[in-house]
Write a protein that holds these residues in place. Structure first.
Motif, PDB file in Angstrom:
ATOM      1  N   UNK A  26       0.803  -1.229   0.000  1.00 34.29           N
ATOM      2  CA  UNK A  26       0.000   0.000   0.000  1.00 34.29           C
ATOM      3  C   UNK A  26       0.833   1.274   0.000  1.00 34.29           C
ATOM      4  N   UNK A  27       1.935   1.265  -0.745  1.00 37.27           N
ATOM      5  CA  UNK A  27       2.672   2.499  -0.957  1.00 37.27           C
ATOM      6  C   UNK A  27       3.513   2.971   0.200  1.00 37.27           C
ATOM      7  N   UNK A  28       3.714   2.148   1.224  1.00 35.14           N
ATOM      8  CA  UNK A  28       4.592   2.551   2.314  1.00 35.14           C
ATOM      9  C   UNK A  28       6.027   2.700   1.806  1.00 35.14           C
ATOM     10  N   UNK A  29       6.834   3.536   2.443  1.00 35.58           N
ATOM     11  CA  UNK A  29       8.194   3.777   1.934  1.00 35.58           C
ATOM     12  C   UNK A  29       8.980   2.487   1.808  1.00 35.58           C
ATOM     13  N   UNK A  30       9.638   2.328   0.665  1.00 31.53           N
ATOM     14  CA  UNK A  30      10.459   1.141   0.419  1.00 31.53           C
ATOM     15  C   UNK A  30      11.529   1.478  -0.606  1.00 31.53           C
ATOM     16  N   UNK A  33      13.008  -3.725  -3.574  1.00 33.93           N
ATOM     17  CA  UNK A  33      11.802  -4.381  -4.082  1.00 33.93           C
ATOM     18  C   UNK A  33      12.148  -5.801  -4.532  1.00 33.93           C
ATOM     19  N   UNK A  34      11.733  -6.762  -3.715  1.00 36.44           N
ATOM     20  CA  UNK A  34      12.004  -8.165  -4.010  1.00 36.44           C
ATOM     21  C   UNK A  34      10.702  -8.964  -4.020  1.00 36.44           C
ATOM     22  N   UNK A  35       9.631  -8.289  -4.415  1.00 37.93           N
ATOM     23  CA  UNK A  35       8.295  -8.887  -4.287  1.00 37.93           C
ATOM     24  C   UNK A  35       7.671  -9.302  -5.615  1.00 37.93           C
TER      25      UNK A  35
END
Length: 346
Positions: A26-30, A33-35
Motif C-alpha cells: 500500500x505504498x509505504x516507503x520502500x 523491491x524483491x516482491x
C-alpha cells in the motif's frame, strides 16, 4: 439512485480481483523491491508501473475537475468501452442501445463480447430522440451509448435529450466526450454527482494531440470505477505512457495555443469548403472535424488520395451517403486540401 448490483454481471460482482505485488504494501516507503520477480537491473523500466496510475490521476483531477476516485484510465478509450461490456453485459443475454451513425468501436466491442447491439437512427439534423432510445430498450438493456460531439457527424447532442435518457433509463449511460475540448457546451463530466448511472469517456488522443500514447479516461461514480478497476488487466497503462501523458499535461500553454489555432481554422474551413463546386452541404460541427455531403464521395476521395491527401470516406455509413469526414489540420494542410479540390473536375 440506481441498483448497481442488479446491473452488474453476478460473476463480476463477486470477482476477487488479481492482487498486484505492489498493492499489498500500500505504498509505504520502500527502497528494496524483491516482491514482484522483476529484474533488478535496467532501471527504471525494469519495474512494473503503478496499476492505478495515481500520480497521473492526481495531475488530471484539477484539469478535468473530477476527483481521483471517480477516474478510470485505460489503453485508449477503447479499453474503457470494452470493460463496460465485461462489467455489465451478460453474453448472449443482454443488449445495448446506441445511436447511429456513431463511433464504430461500440459495435465492435459488442460483437467481441457476444452482446446484442441495437441502433437508433439520428434525425435529419443528426440529433438524438430520447423517446426513440427509451423505446428501443427492454429489460435486458444494460447500457446506452451516446457520443457528443458525435463521430462522424461532429455535432453536440441536445442536452435536454441526453438528460432525459439519464433520468429515465434504468441502466448505465456511456457518454463519449472525446471531442468535448473543441465544443463550447458544458461537458457532462462536471455533473457526475447528478447522474450515478453516467460514465463519461475522454481521451488524450484528440485535443491533447497524443493519440500515439494510447491513454483513455472514464469518469463515473466511485462504485462504478471500482468495478472497472476490478475487471481491467493489472498493469493496463504502461509506465512510458504514464510519463509521456504527464509531460504532455504540463504543456498547458502550448495546448491552449494549438486548440485556438484549430478552432480558428475550423471557422475558416467550413465556409471555404461550402463554396467548393463539389460541396452540396456542410454540417454544423462542435468537434475538430466536419462532415460534408459532396457530389461523388468515392471519386473525390480517390482523387485526393492520388494527390497524397487522405480524408475519411463515410459514403457507406448510415445517413452519411456521399459524405466525407474532414479533420481540421494545420493551416498549410487545410490550404492544400482546398487547393486540390478547387482543381477537381468531375
Amino acid at each position: 439512485m440506481i441498483d448497481l448490483k442488479s446491473l452488474v454481471r453476478p460473476n463480476i460482482w463477486n470477482l476477487v480481483p488479481y492482487s498486484c505485488a505492489r498493492d499489498e504494501f500500500k505504498g509505504r516507503p520502500a527502497s528494496v523491491f524483491l516482491d514482484a520477480n522483476e529484474n533488478p537491473y535496467n532501471a527504471p523500466i525494469n519495474r512494473y508501473p503503478d496499476p492505478l496510475q495515481t500520480e497521473l490521476k492526481t495531475m488530471l483531477s484539477p484539469m478535468k475537475q473530477v476527483p481521483v476516485d471517480n477516474m478510470f484510465l485505460g489503453n485508449g478509450s477503447d479499453e474503457a468501452i470494452d470493460v463496460v461490456f465485461r462489467v455489465f453485459c451478460e453474453p448472449k443475454e443482454d443488449n445495448v442501445v446506441a445511436i447511429a451513425p456513431s463511433y464504430g468501436m461500440y459495435q465492435v466491442c459488442a460483437e467481441v463480447n457476444d452482446v446484442e447491439y441495437r441502433t437508433v437512427l439520428l434525425n435529419s439534423d443528426f440529433q438524438v430522440s430520447a423517446d426513440a432510445i427509451l423505446a428501443a430498450c427492454d429489460e435486458h438493456t444494460k447500457v446506452v451509448f451516446l457520443c457528443s460531439p458525435n463521430n462522424p457527424t461532429g455535432n453536440d447532442l441536445l442536452r435536454s435529450e441526453v438528460e432525459r435518457i439519464l433520468n429515465e433509463f434504468a441502466g448505465i449511460v456511456v457518454l463519449d466526450e472525446a471531442y468535448s475540448d473543441f465544443s463550447s457546451h458544458r461537458p457532462f463530466r462536471l455533473d457526475l454527482d447528478s447522474y450515478p448511472n453516467l460514465i463519461v469517456l475522454n481521451t488524450m488522443s484528440k485535443a491533447w494531440g497524443a493519440a500515439a500514447i494510447r491513454l483513455g479516461m472514464a469518469f463515473a461514480d466511485k462504485a462504478i470505477i471500482e468495478l472497472m478497476n476490478r475487471v481491467k488487466y493489472p498493469y493496463n497503462v504502461n509506465q512510458l505512457t504514464q510519463e509521456r501523458a504527464m509531460e504532455t499535461l504540463r504543456q498547458t500553454e502550448q495546448f491552449q495555443q494549438r486548440l485556438s489555432v484549430i478552432l480558428h481554422e475550423r471557422d475558416h474551413m467550413l465556409p471555404a469548403f461550402a463554396e467548393l463546386p463539389i460541396c452540396k452541404h456542410v454540417y454544423p460541427t462542435d468537434a475538430n472535424f466536419f462532415l460534408a455531403r459532396v457530389t461523388d464521395a468515392d471519386r473525390i476521395y480517390n482523387y485526393l488520395v492520388d494527390r497524397g491527401i487522405v480524408v475519411r470516406n463515410r459514403n457507406r455509413v448510415v445517413l452519411c451517403g456521399q459524405c466525407l469526414r474532414i479533420t481540421i489540420g494545420t493551416p498549410q494542410e487545410n490550404c492544400a486540401l482546398l487547393a486540390a479540390l478547387r482543381n477537381y473536375t468531375a
